[in-house]
Motif scaffolding. Structure first.
Motif, PDB file in Angstrom:
ATOM      1  N   ASP A  47       0.901  -1.268  -0.016  1.00 39.73           N
ATOM      2  CA  ASP A  47       0.051   0.074   0.121  1.00 39.73           C
ATOM      3  C   ASP A  47       0.784   1.235  -0.059  1.00 39.73           C
ATOM      4  OD1 ASP A  47      -2.453   1.175  -0.216  1.00 39.73           O
ATOM      5  OD2 ASP A  47      -2.727   1.488   2.284  1.00 39.73           O
ATOM      6  N   GLY A  48       0.687   2.229  -0.800  1.00 37.36           N
ATOM      7  CA  GLY A  48       1.328   3.322  -1.112  1.00 37.36           C
ATOM      8  C   GLY A  48       2.627   3.377  -1.667  1.00 37.36           C
ATOM      9  N   THR A  49       3.055   1.934  -2.393  1.00 36.95           N
ATOM     10  CA  THR A  49       4.175   1.709  -3.137  1.00 36.95           C
ATOM     11  C   THR A  49       3.955   1.779  -4.732  1.00 36.95           C
ATOM     12  OG1 THR A  49       4.051  -0.556  -3.206  1.00 36.95           O
ATOM     13  CG2 THR A  49       5.019   0.235  -1.613  1.00 36.95           C
ATOM     14  N   ASP A  50       4.666   1.369  -5.663  1.00 37.16           N
ATOM     15  CA  ASP A  50       4.489   1.483  -6.993  1.00 37.16           C
ATOM     16  C   ASP A  50       4.064   0.018  -7.495  1.00 37.16           C
ATOM     17  OD1 ASP A  50       6.743   0.093  -6.787  1.00 37.16           O
ATOM     18  OD2 ASP A  50       7.820   1.193  -8.367  1.00 37.16           O
ATOM     19  N   SER A  85     -17.847 -26.879  -4.463  1.00 33.12           N
ATOM     20  CA  SER A  85     -17.003 -26.579  -5.577  1.00 33.12           C
ATOM     21  C   SER A  85     -16.621 -25.329  -5.812  1.00 33.12           C
ATOM     22  CB  SER A  85     -17.560 -27.365  -6.861  1.00 33.12           C
ATOM     23  OG  SER A  85     -16.514 -27.306  -8.052  1.00 33.12           O
ATOM     24  N   VAL A  86     -15.700 -24.690  -4.889  1.00 33.23           N
ATOM     25  CA  VAL A  86     -15.372 -23.190  -4.959  1.00 33.23           C
ATOM     26  C   VAL A  86     -13.914 -23.122  -5.439  1.00 33.23           C
ATOM     27  CG1 VAL A  86     -15.261 -21.054  -3.867  1.00 33.23           C
ATOM     28  CG2 VAL A  86     -17.217 -22.647  -3.625  1.00 33.23           C
ATOM     29  N   GLU A  87     -13.704 -22.321  -6.479  1.00 32.69           N
ATOM     30  CA  GLU A  87     -12.216 -22.072  -6.870  1.00 32.69           C
ATOM     31  C   GLU A  87     -11.326 -21.313  -6.056  1.00 32.69           C
ATOM     32  OE1 GLU A  87     -10.517 -19.932 -10.858  1.00 32.69           O
ATOM     33  OE2 GLU A  87     -11.848 -21.503 -11.251  1.00 32.69           O
ATOM     34  N   GLU A  88     -10.519 -21.341  -5.683  1.00 24.79           N
ATOM     35  CA  GLU A  88      -9.593 -20.628  -5.014  1.00 24.79           C
ATOM     36  C   GLU A  88      -9.417 -19.262  -5.600  1.00 24.79           C
ATOM     37  OE1 GLU A  88      -6.025 -22.085  -2.454  1.00 24.79           O
ATOM     38  OE2 GLU A  88      -6.621 -23.954  -3.617  1.00 24.79           O
ATOM     39  N   PRO A  89      -9.082 -18.128  -4.635  1.00 27.12           N
ATOM     40  CA  PRO A  89      -8.767 -16.935  -5.347  1.00 27.12           C
ATOM     41  C   PRO A  89      -7.230 -17.223  -5.779  1.00 27.12           C
ATOM     42  CG  PRO A  89      -8.458 -16.677  -2.710  1.00 27.12           C
ATOM     43  CD  PRO A  89      -9.120 -18.176  -3.252  1.00 27.12           C
ATOM     44  N   ALA A  90      -6.948 -16.074  -6.908  1.00 35.83           N
ATOM     45  CA  ALA A  90      -5.491 -16.157  -7.255  1.00 35.83           C
ATOM     46  C   ALA A  90      -5.114 -14.688  -6.948  1.00 35.83           C
ATOM     47  CB  ALA A  90      -5.511 -16.537  -8.665  1.00 35.83           C
ATOM     48  N   PHE A  91      -3.633 -14.824  -6.842  1.00 37.97           N
ATOM     49  CA  PHE A  91      -2.905 -13.396  -6.281  1.00 37.97           C
ATOM     50  C   PHE A  91      -1.835 -13.270  -7.322  1.00 37.97           C
ATOM     51  CE2 PHE A  91      -4.119 -15.712  -2.343  1.00 37.97           C
ATOM     52  CZ  PHE A  91      -5.409 -14.751  -2.130  1.00 37.97           C
ATOM     53  N   THR A  92      -1.273 -11.857  -7.710  1.00 38.02           N
ATOM     54  CA  THR A  92      -0.534 -11.602  -8.462  1.00 38.02           C
ATOM     55  C   THR A  92      -0.140 -10.285  -7.984  1.00 38.02           C
ATOM     56  OG1 THR A  92       0.417 -11.339 -10.434  1.00 38.02           O
ATOM     57  CG2 THR A  92      -1.709 -10.394 -10.313  1.00 38.02           C
ATOM     58  N   VAL A  93       1.217  -9.777  -8.216  1.00 40.66           N
ATOM     59  CA  VAL A  93       1.711  -8.399  -7.789  1.00 40.66           C
ATOM     60  C   VAL A  93       2.169  -7.879  -9.156  1.00 40.66           C
ATOM     61  CG1 VAL A  93       3.382  -7.060  -6.715  1.00 40.66           C
ATOM     62  CG2 VAL A  93       2.399  -8.963  -5.529  1.00 40.66           C
ATOM     63  N   GLU A  94       1.825  -6.693  -9.503  1.00 37.82           N
ATOM     64  CA  GLU A  94       1.978  -5.965 -10.897  1.00 37.82           C
ATOM     65  C   GLU A  94       2.302  -4.547 -10.481  1.00 37.82           C
ATOM     66  OE1 GLU A  94      -1.032  -6.525 -13.430  1.00 37.82           O
ATOM     67  OE2 GLU A  94      -0.746  -8.874 -13.858  1.00 37.82           O
ATOM     68  N   PRO A  95       2.837  -3.805 -11.151  1.00 42.92           N
ATOM     69  CA  PRO A  95       3.225  -2.147 -11.286  1.00 42.92           C
ATOM     70  C   PRO A  95       1.611  -1.489 -11.126  1.00 42.92           C
ATOM     71  CG  PRO A  95       4.613  -3.069 -12.690  1.00 42.92           C
ATOM     72  CD  PRO A  95       3.490  -4.210 -12.366  1.00 42.92           C
ATOM     73  N   VAL A  96       1.657  -0.390 -10.529  1.00 43.20           N
ATOM     74  CA  VAL A  96       0.645   0.335 -10.412  1.00 43.20           C
ATOM     75  C   VAL A  96       0.444   1.159 -11.571  1.00 43.20           C
ATOM     76  CG1 VAL A  96      -0.779   2.205  -9.352  1.00 43.20           C
ATOM     77  CG2 VAL A  96       0.450   0.945  -7.749  1.00 43.20           C
ATOM     78  N   GLU A  97      -0.682   1.192 -12.337  1.00 38.66           N
ATOM     79  CA  GLU A  97      -0.692   1.864 -13.699  1.00 38.66           C
ATOM     80  C   GLU A  97      -1.027   3.243 -13.551  1.00 38.66           C
ATOM     81  OE1 GLU A  97      -2.622  -0.331 -16.561  1.00 38.66           O
ATOM     82  OE2 GLU A  97      -1.512  -2.266 -16.225  1.00 38.66           O
TER      83      GLU A  97
END
Length: 97
Positions: A47-50, A85-97
């Motif tokens: 939070d607060g980073t790029d 039958s619930v699919e798990e969440p998926a996470f990724t880290v990307e630059p703020v646009e």
């Protein structure tokens, strides 16, 4: 100190590719709950980073419901159709646009 190392490695991994709580747990030798705790912490750290943590929320495989209260969680069943039958969440880290 070990937690920071694990979190740092998770952060680096999520920069490279999306992953689920189970995938992170397996890759880093922690429980799924611990992986979720690390992901929540990473979100606060970013939070607060790029960079930002992006979350593909859990989704019911039966009815498609994806409006879960907490997207950084692994629900046991769908509140709409009660399917387990619930699919798990998926996470990724990307630059703020």
């Amino acid at each position: 100190m070990d937690d920071q190392t694990t979190r740092r490695r998770m952060l680096d991994a999520l920069r490279d590719r999306p992953d689920t709580p189970s995938g992170l747990a397996e890759a880093f030798g922690v429980s799924r709950g611990t992986a979720l705790t690390h992901v929540r912490h990473l979100s606060e750290t970013l939070d607060g980073t790029d960079e930002q943590l992006l979350v593909k929320p859990p989704e019911c495989r039966e009815c498609g419901f994806s409006d879960f209260d907490d997207p950084v969680n692994v629900p046991s069943r769908c509140p709409e159709c009660k399917s387990e039958s619930v699919e798990e969440p998926a996470f990724t880290v990307e630059p703020v646009e």
